[in-house]
Scaffold this active site. Structure first.
Site, mmCIF file in Angstrom:
data_model
loop_
_atom_site.group_PDB
_atom_site.id
_atom_site.type_symbol
_atom_site.label_atom_id
_atom_site.label_comp_id
_atom_site.label_asym_id
_atom_site.label_seq_id
_atom_site.Cartn_x
_atom_site.Cartn_y
_atom_site.Cartn_z
ATOM 1 N N PHE A 139 0.821 -1.225 0.000
ATOM 2 C CA PHE A 139 0.000 0.000 0.000
ATOM 3 C C PHE A 139 0.843 1.257 0.000
ATOM 4 O O PHE A 139 0.353 2.337 -0.340
ATOM 5 C CB PHE A 139 -0.961 -0.001 1.200
ATOM 6 C CG PHE A 139 -0.364 0.488 2.482
ATOM 7 C CD1 PHE A 139 0.280 -0.362 3.350
ATOM 8 C CD2 PHE A 139 -0.450 1.841 2.813
ATOM 9 C CE1 PHE A 139 0.829 0.109 4.533
ATOM 10 C CE2 PHE A 139 0.100 2.317 4.002
ATOM 11 C CZ PHE A 139 0.747 1.450 4.859
ATOM 12 N N LYS A 140 2.122 1.146 0.369
ATOM 13 C CA LYS A 140 3.004 2.318 0.380
ATOM 14 C C LYS A 140 3.026 3.032 -0.972
ATOM 15 O O LYS A 140 3.260 4.231 -1.045
ATOM 16 C CB LYS A 140 4.446 1.912 0.744
ATOM 17 C CG LYS A 140 4.624 1.182 2.060
ATOM 18 C CD LYS A 140 4.372 2.076 3.248
ATOM 19 C CE LYS A 140 4.921 1.518 4.559
ATOM 20 N NZ LYS A 140 4.360 0.238 4.990
#
Ligand SMILES: *Cc1c(COP(=O)(O)O)cnc(C)c1O
Length: 462
Positions: free
Chosen positions: A111-112
């Site tokens: 998700f970064k």
């Protein structure tokens, strides 16, 4: 729109300066002076829009006009083109009232990428128009580093140094950081754990001569622009399940409190969030704090969900700032006490936190069992971090739909997944050749002077 420090003793900045700076000069974190709200009608109008259009509408009020609408739309469009799912953050259903938000369709499969791809485009735009260059130094428990490298590789006006704990990241995470060939990418394997890496990073920021000399910029989750980027998917998914007419709950696997803090901002903006659940692995300082009110550091125990192996949860400071009625000196005092290993949250503040957040933890065995159970019951292959989330979410199901955030692709953590399911998850085809590429990495000691000298030397050589 001004940004202020959680410790109340740093200059107020614009969105752009807060983004390019990262950490405030008093050691605090930047937060908006006031959180803009969206009306029920404005939230309802997000239904059916593309992720990019939703992102534009949700983030724009935080910018204070530093970019024109056209500029900001272009930045957002470029940020999300590398994602391999048109919905960007699609939902899949796990049970009658339980959904999984897949946040792993970006270039580094975690998700970064949602925040880092955006911040890469924002930096590029801002630095070009100001004619400036910066040195980015990041600390990573695995996924931030690869996401930062992917977002900043090849840029002329940026050098990116990533400190990761030697021997404590997965093979794939390491390869993602050490195989890019760009001259502006510097992967540093440090002796120590993630908290040691993060501490060295903070020391560099607190050394103003070094900080100003190399034009240090931070892209860790303490950077406000990263938190802001993550607010978007709370809106896009909640609206697709019926918000604002229906309340939605979220469970967030967390370590540094960045992702869940974005959910908290979404709620403050007016999104009707019912429960906001903190899910920790065995490194459960956040869960213990919610239970007891005492924030007490213990050593980090390596786990199968390494991106959450954290004891100093940086972004929790932002939640404390609000819980203490935005009293910067009270927060500064707590952070001082933490130097000796612990502080106790006041009764008033812990009540506020408990009103907003629920919490739970998953042991290593429970995480493994959840990977197996989810696969058997739904066919969904969870990474260990997402499994921590699903396990805790199952304990918090209620009337409102529950969305659990799936923070990484299972193929990033193949050993744990194979052990739980008996089959090894495959990397997506575009990444399959990565394991055979040569690595470029420098082993470094846990020593501030050594690191500063190395960074200066590398910049001078470019
Ligand atoms: C970074 C990360 C987390 C923790 O996120 P925070 O914002 O630090 O709480 C969870 N899972 C994965 C896969 C991550 O990369």
């Amino acid at each position: 729109m001004k940004y202020i420090s959680t410790r109340g003793n740093a200059p107020e900045l614009t969105f752009e300066d807060a983004m390019l700076t990262g950490l405030a000069r008093d050691g605090g974190l930047y937060v908006p002076e006031t959180v803009p709200t969206m009306s029920k009608e404005e939230i309802a109008a997000l239904a059916g829009l593309s992720y990019e259009e939703t992102a534009f509408r949700v983030m724009k009020p935080f910018l204070g006009g530093v970019f024109s609408d056209e500029e900001f739309k272009g930045i957002i469009a470029r940020a999300y083109t590398g994602f391999r799912h048109d919905a960007r953050a699609p939902l899949v259903q796990l049970g009658p009232n339980h959904f999984l938000m897949e946040l792993f369709h970006g270039p580094t499969l975690a998700f970064k990428d949602f925040a880092m791809q955006l911040i890469g485009q924002l930096f590029q735009f801002s630095l070009a128009r100001r004619g400036e260059r910066v040195t980015i130094v990041g600390a990573t428990s695995g996924d931030t580093g690869s996401a930062a490298i992917e977002a900043f590789r090849g840029l002329d006006n940026v050098d990116v140094f990533i400190l990761f704990p030697h021997g404590r990241v997965s093979d794939i995470q390491r390869k993602q950081m050490t195989t890019p060939e760009d001259a502006n990418v510097h992967a540093l394997a440090m002796d120590g754990d993630f908290d040691d890496c993060q501490a060295k990073l903070k020391d560099m920021f607190n050394d103003f001569e070094f900080r100003d000399g190399v034009k240090l910029a931070g892209v860790n989750s303490i950077n406000w622009a990263r938190v802001l980027a993550q607010v978007v998917y709370y809106f896009s998914t909640a609206v697709s399940l019926g918000a604002p007419d229906r309340k939605i709950s979220f469970t967030v696997p967390t370590g540094n409190f960045g992702d869940i803090f974005a959910g908290y901002i979404a709620k403050k903006m007016g999104l009707p969030i019912d429960k906001l659940v903190i899910a920790t692995n065995q490194n459960d300082i956040l869960h213990r704090t919610m239970e007891t009110g005492a924030y007490t550091k213990e050593g980090v125990t390596p786990s199968i969900s390494p991106s959450m192996d954290i004891q100093v949860s940086s972004n929790f400071e932002r939640a404390l700032f609000d819980a203490y009625g935005r009293d910067g000196s009270a927060v500064a005092q707590l952070m001082d006490e933490l130097q000796d290993g612990s502080f106790t949250v006041s009764q008033g503040a812990i009540d506020v936190l408990r009103d907003t957040f629920a919490s739970g933890r998953a042991s290593e065995e429970e995480t493994m069992a959840e990977i197996t159970a989810a696969f058997t019951q739904t066919g969904e292959v969870l990474c260990p971090h997402s499994a921590v989330g699903v396990k805790v979410a199952n304990e918090n199901l209620g009337d409102s739909p529950m969305i659990t955030l799936a923070t990484a692709h299972p193929a990033k953590f193949p050993d744990a997944v194979e052990q739980a399911m008996g089959a090894r998850p495959d990397l997506p085809p575009h990444m399959a050749d990565m394991m055979d590429k040569p690595e470029r990495v420098t082993r470094v000691p846990n020593d501030l002077e050594h690191l500063k000298a190395l960074i200066k030397e590398r910049i001078a050589a470019r």
